[in-house]
Scaffold this active site. Structure first.
Site, short mmCIF file in Angstrom:
data_model
loop_
_atom_site.label_atom_id
_atom_site.label_comp_id
_atom_site.label_asym_id
_atom_site.label_seq_id
_atom_site.Cartn_x
_atom_site.Cartn_y
_atom_site.Cartn_z
N SER A 132 0.84 -1.20 0.00
CA SER A 132 0.00 0.00 0.00
C SER A 132 0.88 1.26 0.00
CB SER A 132 -0.96 -0.05 1.20
OG SER A 132 -1.93 0.96 1.15
N ARG A 192 -11.79 6.22 10.33
CA ARG A 192 -11.38 4.82 10.28
C ARG A 192 -12.48 3.94 9.68
NH1 ARG A 192 -6.92 1.75 9.77
NH2 ARG A 192 -7.03 -0.19 10.95
N ASP A 217 -8.88 -6.36 -4.66
CA ASP A 217 -8.47 -5.08 -4.11
C ASP A 217 -9.02 -3.97 -5.00
OD1 ASP A 217 -7.22 -2.82 -3.14
OD2 ASP A 217 -5.18 -3.63 -3.25
N HIS A 223 -8.13 -5.06 -0.26
CA HIS A 223 -6.83 -4.41 -0.07
C HIS A 223 -6.07 -5.01 1.10
CE1 HIS A 223 -3.82 -1.37 -0.56
NE2 HIS A 223 -4.04 -0.83 0.63
N ASP A 224 -6.77 -5.45 2.11
CA ASP A 224 -6.12 -6.05 3.28
C ASP A 224 -5.42 -7.36 2.97
OD1 ASP A 224 -6.46 -4.15 5.21
OD2 ASP A 224 -8.11 -5.15 6.25
#
EC number: 2.3.1.46
Length: 379
Positions: A157, A227, A323, A356-357
């Site tokens: 990232s 968040r 992602d 994405h994680d």
């Protein structure tokens, strides 16, 4: 309660602090007269200092990438699945350095640090930073550790952007770049998500223009919302559907706007609450701006191949199918530019449901591909 540490762990680690008293000029036109960087190391530096690997962290990351600070720790470092004996970044071979970036809130000099000129926390007066600023500060840390050239720089990232920037800013100091789930610049959509998150913080009454520490408060609600928005972008629709679906916390609807009714609502609120208790709001603003500003090809009219013409590193670019924050197409932009510039690059696109994680989750093909590349690096 103490735990027995896994055999493939780097074990107990102690953060270290490097202080720099030479001014650091920044892209914004300001400078820091002095600063500190907190870092950890894993493995041993060989006699020729040729086996060093730098880990660059993402937006909310920090220096504690592997191992444990105490036997009572519930969890190891954030990338423990990838760093350690026999793992992709094998500490039997490599000397690994992981730091908390300048502007962070885990020990390195940042907005929550005391400004020596005022005796108060920097707060909103801390200078805006860029990815290249981080790279310059990291180069000074490398000098301090006696590392002339990195065997590899690895990041996911925002960390991948730093790895890529290193190869352009200090081409003779990087042999390999491992850039995971990243992009050559943010899309308009990504900038928009960052702006929504920033506005959540900036409009929180407890933010106080960034001087909330002076008031003895934190903009908890703003951080929580930031968040929550960010976390949605880290997950795929498939993984959220599989994990939560439309499941309710209880067996009935409450017909109001205040109850937490769906499991996914509960999860997002938990993530927001937990994050708001450990992260600094001004640091969040800084990190998202550094993301927004990253666009190394801008100086060449958007021509990334021309921007990479002078690099000498070999590259491994990895992406994940679900992602959507930094889609595989964004990684392929980097690959295409490197090929056009006639550079050595390999590309691995990994099927993963985790969005994405996925760069944090040790799925078999990811671990195998990662390890295969790292094992090829001569030290």
């Amino acid at each position: 309660m103490s735990t027995v540490l896994p055999e493939d762990s780097v074990g107990l680690v102690t953060p270290q602090t490097a202080r720099f008293d030479e001014p650091l000029a920044l892209a914004c036109g300001r400078s820091l007269a002095s600063y500190e960087l907190v870092y950890e190391t894993y493995g041993s530096l060989n006699a020729s200092a040729s086996n060093a690997v730098l880990i660059c962290h993402a937006l909310s990351g920090h220096h504690h990438a592997a191992g444990y600070h105490a036997t009572t720790d519930r969890k190891p470092g954030w990338w423990d699945s990838c760093i350690g004996p026999g793992k992709p970044i094998d500490t039997n071979r490599f000397f690994v350095v992981s730091l908390n970036n300048l502007g962070g809130c885990n020990g390195s000099t940042g907005p929550s640090s005391v400004n020596p000129a005022t005796g108060k926390p920097y707060g909103a007066d801390f200078p805006v930073l860029t990815v290249e600023d981080w790279v310059h500060s990291q180069a000074r840390l490398a000098d301090r550790l006696g590392i002339r050239q990195w065997a590899a720089i690895v990041g996911g990232s925002l960390g991948g952007m730093q790895a890529l920037q290193w190869t352009m800013t200090y081409p003779d100091r990087v042999r390999h770049c491992v850039d995971i789930a990243s992009a050559p610049k943010l899309s308009a959509q990504n900038i928009a998500f960052n702006e929504v998150a920033r506005q959540a913080i900036l409009t929180d009454p407890e933010f106080h223009g960034g001087s909330f520490q002076d008031q003895g408060v934190i903009p908890k609600r703003g951080l929580m919302l930031a968040r929550m928005v960010g976390h949605i972008t880290y997950l795929s629709d498939d993984s959220m559907g599989e994990k939560f679906g439309r499941e309710l916390k209880s067996d009935k609807l409450n017909y109001d706007f205040h109850s937490v009714e769906f499991q996914v609502e509960s999860y997002l609120r938990y993530q927001g609450e937990e994050f708001s208790g450990r992260f600094d709001a001004n640091t969040y603003l800084l990190m998202t701006k550094a993301l927004d500003y990253f666009d190394p090809a801008a100086a060449n009219g958007g021509d990334l191949a021309a921007t990479l013409a002078h690099v000498t590193a070999d590259y491994c670019i990895m992406s994940f199918t679900t992602d959507w924050r930094f889609s595989p197409a964004r990684s392929r932009e980097i690959v295409d530019a490197l090929m056009a510039a006639r550079k050595n690059v390999c590309y691995l696109e990994i099927d993963s449901p985790y969005g994405h994680d996925a760069f944090l989750i040790p799925t078999p093909r990811y671990m195998q591909g990662f390890a295969n590349y790292m094992n090829r690096i001569a030290i």
